[in-house]
Design an enzyme around this catalytic site. Sequence first.
Site, PDB file in Angstrom:
ATOM      1  N   ARG A 156       0.859   8.926  13.439  1.00 35.59           N
ATOM      2  CA  ARG A 156       1.629   8.124  12.475  1.00 35.59           C
ATOM      3  C   ARG A 156       2.007   8.878  11.205  1.00 35.59           C
ATOM      4  O   ARG A 156       1.604   9.997  10.978  1.00 35.59           O
ATOM      5  CB  ARG A 156       0.836   6.878  12.108  1.00 35.59           C
ATOM      6  CG  ARG A 156      -0.513   7.131  11.463  1.00 35.59           C
ATOM      7  CD  ARG A 156      -1.182   5.796  11.094  1.00 35.59           C
ATOM      8  NE  ARG A 156      -2.504   5.980  10.510  1.00 35.59           N
ATOM      9  CZ  ARG A 156      -3.642   6.006  11.195  1.00 35.59           C
ATOM     10  NH1 ARG A 156      -3.642   5.881  12.514  1.00 35.59           N
ATOM     11  NH2 ARG A 156      -4.798   6.182  10.569  1.00 35.59           N
ATOM     12  N   ASP A 157       2.780   8.158  10.384  1.00 34.58           N
ATOM     13  CA  ASP A 157       3.126   8.592   9.029  1.00 34.58           C
ATOM     14  C   ASP A 157       4.015   9.833   9.018  1.00 34.58           C
ATOM     15  O   ASP A 157       3.700  10.839   8.361  1.00 34.58           O
ATOM     16  CB  ASP A 157       1.863   8.847   8.190  1.00 34.58           C
ATOM     17  CG  ASP A 157       0.883   7.685   8.232  1.00 34.58           C
ATOM     18  OD1 ASP A 157       1.335   6.542   8.477  1.00 34.58           O
ATOM     19  OD2 ASP A 157      -0.321   7.909   8.032  1.00 34.58           O
ATOM     20  N   SER A 200       3.975   3.368   7.729  1.00 26.48           N
ATOM     21  CA  SER A 200       4.450   4.380   6.768  1.00 26.48           C
ATOM     22  C   SER A 200       5.347   5.454   7.355  1.00 26.48           C
ATOM     23  O   SER A 200       5.289   5.752   8.544  1.00 26.48           O
ATOM     24  CB  SER A 200       3.254   5.060   6.104  1.00 26.48           C
ATOM     25  OG  SER A 200       2.643   4.139   5.242  1.00 26.48           O
ATOM     26  N   GLN A 206       4.813   0.288   1.850  1.00 29.02           N
ATOM     27  CA  GLN A 206       4.207  -0.643   2.793  1.00 29.02           C
ATOM     28  C   GLN A 206       4.110  -1.994   2.112  1.00 29.02           C
ATOM     29  O   GLN A 206       3.621  -2.100   0.974  1.00 29.02           O
ATOM     30  CB  GLN A 206       2.807  -0.149   3.195  1.00 29.02           C
ATOM     31  CG  GLN A 206       2.853   1.004   4.164  1.00 29.02           C
ATOM     32  CD  GLN A 206       3.351   0.549   5.524  1.00 29.02           C
ATOM     33  OE1 GLN A 206       2.622  -0.065   6.293  1.00 29.02           O
ATOM     34  NE2 GLN A 206       4.621   0.835   5.826  1.00 29.02           N
ATOM     35  N   ASN A 249       0.842  -1.198   0.000  1.00 27.84           N
ATOM     36  CA  ASN A 249       0.000   0.000   0.000  1.00 27.84           C
ATOM     37  C   ASN A 249       0.873   1.242   0.000  1.00 27.84           C
ATOM     38  O   ASN A 249       1.620   1.426  -0.982  1.00 27.84           O
ATOM     39  CB  ASN A 249      -1.126  -0.018   1.032  1.00 27.84           C
ATOM     40  CG  ASN A 249      -0.806  -0.586   2.375  1.00 27.84           C
ATOM     41  OD1 ASN A 249      -0.756  -1.810   2.527  1.00 27.84           O
ATOM     42  ND2 ASN A 249      -0.578   0.277   3.357  1.00 27.84           N
ATOM     43  N   ASP A 250       0.767   2.107   0.993  1.00 25.90           N
ATOM     44  CA  ASP A 250       1.385   3.437   0.909  1.00 25.90           C
ATOM     45  C   ASP A 250       2.829   3.461   0.397  1.00 25.90           C
ATOM     46  O   ASP A 250       3.658   2.676   0.853  1.00 25.90           O
ATOM     47  CB  ASP A 250       1.455   4.094   2.297  1.00 25.90           C
ATOM     48  CG  ASP A 250       0.167   4.033   3.073  1.00 25.90           C
ATOM     49  OD1 ASP A 250      -0.818   3.474   2.561  1.00 25.90           O
ATOM     50  OD2 ASP A 250       0.166   4.526   4.213  1.00 25.90           O
ATOM     51  N   TRP A 252      -9.048   1.881   0.436  1.00 23.29           N
ATOM     52  CA  TRP A 252      -9.157   0.929   1.559  1.00 23.29           C
ATOM     53  C   TRP A 252     -10.477   0.170   1.555  1.00 23.29           C
ATOM     54  O   TRP A 252     -10.599  -0.874   2.184  1.00 23.29           O
ATOM     55  CB  TRP A 252      -8.955   1.651   2.895  1.00 23.29           C
ATOM     56  CG  TRP A 252      -7.494   1.843   3.214  1.00 23.29           C
ATOM     57  CD1 TRP A 252      -6.792   3.009   3.178  1.00 23.29           C
ATOM     58  CD2 TRP A 252      -6.571   0.825   3.608  1.00 23.29           C
ATOM     59  NE1 TRP A 252      -5.473   2.790   3.520  1.00 23.29           N
ATOM     60  CE2 TRP A 252      -5.309   1.449   3.790  1.00 23.29           C
ATOM     61  CE3 TRP A 252      -6.669  -0.557   3.816  1.00 23.29           C
ATOM     62  CZ2 TRP A 252      -4.165   0.743   4.181  1.00 23.29           C
ATOM     63  CZ3 TRP A 252      -5.528  -1.255   4.207  1.00 23.29           C
ATOM     64  CH2 TRP A 252      -4.289  -0.605   4.380  1.00 23.29           C
ATOM     65  N   GLU A 306      -4.378  10.903   7.349  1.00 23.69           N
ATOM     66  CA  GLU A 306      -3.177  10.068   7.347  1.00 23.69           C
ATOM     67  C   GLU A 306      -2.151  10.669   6.394  1.00 23.69           C
ATOM     68  O   GLU A 306      -2.466  11.544   5.591  1.00 23.69           O
ATOM     69  CB  GLU A 306      -3.498   8.651   6.851  1.00 23.69           C
ATOM     70  CG  GLU A 306      -4.574   7.934   7.646  1.00 23.69           C
ATOM     71  CD  GLU A 306      -4.710   6.471   7.230  1.00 23.69           C
ATOM     72  OE1 GLU A 306      -4.551   5.604   8.097  1.00 23.69           O
ATOM     73  OE2 GLU A 306      -4.968   6.203   6.034  1.00 23.69           O
TER      74      GLU A 306
END
Lengths: 475, 475
Positions: free
Chosen positions: A135-136, A78, A41, A24-25, A272, A185
């Site tokens: 996060r991220d 991430s 990811q 993913n990311d 998602w 995000e």
Amino acid sequence: MPKGVKMEKYRPKIHFSAEDYIINDPNGLVYYNGEYHLFHQYNINEQIYWGHAVSKDLVHWKRLPKAIAPDKIGQIWSGSAVVDEENQRMVAFFTYSEHETKRQSQGVAFSYDKGRTWEKYSGNPILTDSREDFRDPKVFRYEEKWVMILSGGDCVLLYESKDLIHWNQISSFKGNQESHTGVWECPDLFPMIVETTEEKKWVLTVSVNDGSPAGGTGMQYFVGEFDGQKFIADSNQEKGLWIDYGKDFYAGVTWNHVPKDRRLMIAWADNWQYRDYLPTSPFKGQMSCVRELKLVQKEKKYILKQLPVKEMECLRTNKHEMKNIKMGADEEWTLCDKKEVLELDISYPIEKIHAQTFGIKISTGKNRQFEIVFCKEKQCCFVDRTTAGVNPHDKFAGKYKAPVDFTQEFLTIKLLMDVSQSELFINNGEVVMSNLLFPEDFYKVKLFATGGDLVIEKSIIYEMDEIMKHPLDEA
Amino acid sequence: MPKGVKMEKYRPKIHFSAEDYIINDPNGLVYYNGEYHLFHQYNINEQIYWGHAVSKDLVHWKRLPKAIAPDKIGQIWSGSAVVDEENQRMVAFFTYSEHETKRQSQGVAFSYDKGRTWEKYSGNPILTDSREDFRDPKVFRYEEKWVMILSGGDCVLLYESKDLIHWNQISSFKGNQESHTGVWECPDLFPMIVETTEEKKWVLTVSVNDGSPAGGTGMQYFVGEFDGQKFIADSNQEKGLWIDYGKDFYAGVTWNHVPKDRRLMIAWADNWQYRDYLPTSPFKGQMSCVRELKLVQKEKKYILKQLPVKEMECLRTNKHEMKNIKMGADEEWTLCDKKEVLELDISYPIEKIHAQTFGIKISTGKNRQFEIVFCKEKQCCFVDRTTAGVNPHDKFAGKYKAPVDFTQEFLTIKLLMDVSQSELFINNGEVVMSNLLFPEDFYKVKLFATGGDLVIEKSIIYEMDEIMKHPLDEA
């Protein structure tokens, strides 16, 4: 038939995908020493790594061994990477999804060999918080210091550091209430010079987990000022603008340290809502193309324009071309067929559009069609993948709408059609719609006009080379 | 509305026409001192003159005062001109249609001022005969002498001369019996180098008054050897081949003394079946474009190819272009409309033609259409002007057929559409079809394919400038 060939049916040919498992990311985007790094990811049986690939041209990617593995602290979610010139190393920032505490915290790793191998910092995690969403981290250079922007769920948090290890919060940013249709995000923050001026503005992007125009996950951006401490959106840009009106463009972030101040973004071409349902195997997930961003002033706002990086033109092969051609009312023209991958560039002089609707129909099998329909009167564009092929999930089929400006001299369209991904750039990337699709047959491209005629100033279809002719060659 | 504008409706814009009265055969074609001379039969209230125009580029023509007037001997019918370098003069040869005797005889005139004024030879006529048909002298240089070829009705007669005044018959030529569907007129004889070889052949052309493929008058050619005395057609070319499968290309002859050995032909774009009925005024009659001839060997014959002279490209303005485009079965595409004059160049890869019929439909008004239809299976082309507009005579409407070679890599088409004339050049001019038409509205150009698809390798429509922007300026 060689093993795997059939199941590789939907493997993209001009977009990055991993050999297998789930991606993913995009993570750790950084240019260093002639290489553009694309970490991502990488979910291998629910163990979350950073996968890795490098490119010299942003088009052809060389897959490398997994870069950062989950450890006793947690999974590797991430984050970003920078070049620490002083210490001649790359530094990666990622979010730990901690095994025991279930909390999210930030970790650091170092690479002294151009990103091939990584040592995690012994003092990880370096940044913790009580927030559920934390996060991220995106780290970037600001004058004599480093700044980190990361998601706090309903806001972004900004930190500063001199040494990349010790971080102090300096501010946060929320935008207005309407900008929170879902959890924020993967934030990013970067300066841009407004096209054809010398004015510098700062752009803050976030990925919003739910509530995008096409449904599910999508991306927004804010434009304003950043003084090294605080990002303040311009008063008329406190509500985020959507980066992409399609359903499949998420977690996009930009590269650090790109030469010539180009601002390059790549995103995970997915949503998602149905990540785990895509009918592909042994890989799941693919990236968007790399897009170069520009900031322009339009009416009283600053808006982002995105186009595939110019480097992608190297993939063009056979050309199908029209210039200054009139298309009669209710005509439908097949321009080419049996194509898996193509780029279509069209421009229409707006004054000469008398059609009620017009656009592109891409036949994707028997009674299967992917449709892009423009309506001058309604000033909009629809992308309809309802009957475009396999609908792997009940939230996959759909018809998506974007506003389109018909007040300029030309309406321009750039469409990249990969095996299972479409990216539509309208008016030089002022409006973008990115959508996966799973066709049942090769593409047959038709143009159409209903209820009136129009003029095609230029239409060029390029067939395209694959970017990874030998996917198994990971050298 | 200025006087005359309405009636000038069908005045061609890229073809020569006289200001008024009736024109037919081109005469006295000669290049001299930087000018291409175009004299022509000019019928002013039944008095037959040579009209006159000059061009520096074979495209733009400057009309000049009438050159040679009927006199007490007779009307001035068709003929040719040469440059007599030795005496620094132009010499014109024409046929007298004698008032008293009603016989046809040949006369001579001299010009010492680049064709502007002419003195008739005091000893006219210089050549007489008892034949009913004895006309249209074409004189050309052959080594150290002059040769004249002229029509004897059912044959051509060849004469030689050292001084351009005294002529002795040296031979005649008839071709085979099938080549005589009508009286022979306006002969020409010239050498050509066979394309891509060093082989020299001689081409003999005649205009045949009746029995052409499209009906009425048309032109034939024979290929063989000429030794200065006698033309002998190759044994497989004793039957004339048709120069043009359309209805309106007649009395074509070629220029003398053209630089670089180019062989250039112009013809009267008309048919004796309906010359006097054309719905134009104050002029009647127009010329074809100037065509460059090439001789090629095809299977076991030598065939002529004709294309508009390259100089015509200077008229091209706005361009409508397609390259490497697939056209689906049963599609019909409007490429441009509201055009009076245009050039269309198309090439189709023959292998990819799956259509049963395909081609060009040119809308010429409400329920009016000029159609060019190709059929690969039948290896032919039809030009249909039945419903193309005004049909001024019961022999005007019609659908004409030509054989077309579909064994090459590409089928190529060049179409010149003038206000009231169409010239279709197939396969680089291997087959030509020239037809007048009198549309009721501007042209709308469509391509079509039925029963299967095809690929358009290239399609270019050029709008074109007029060659005579100021028709009244005869300077």
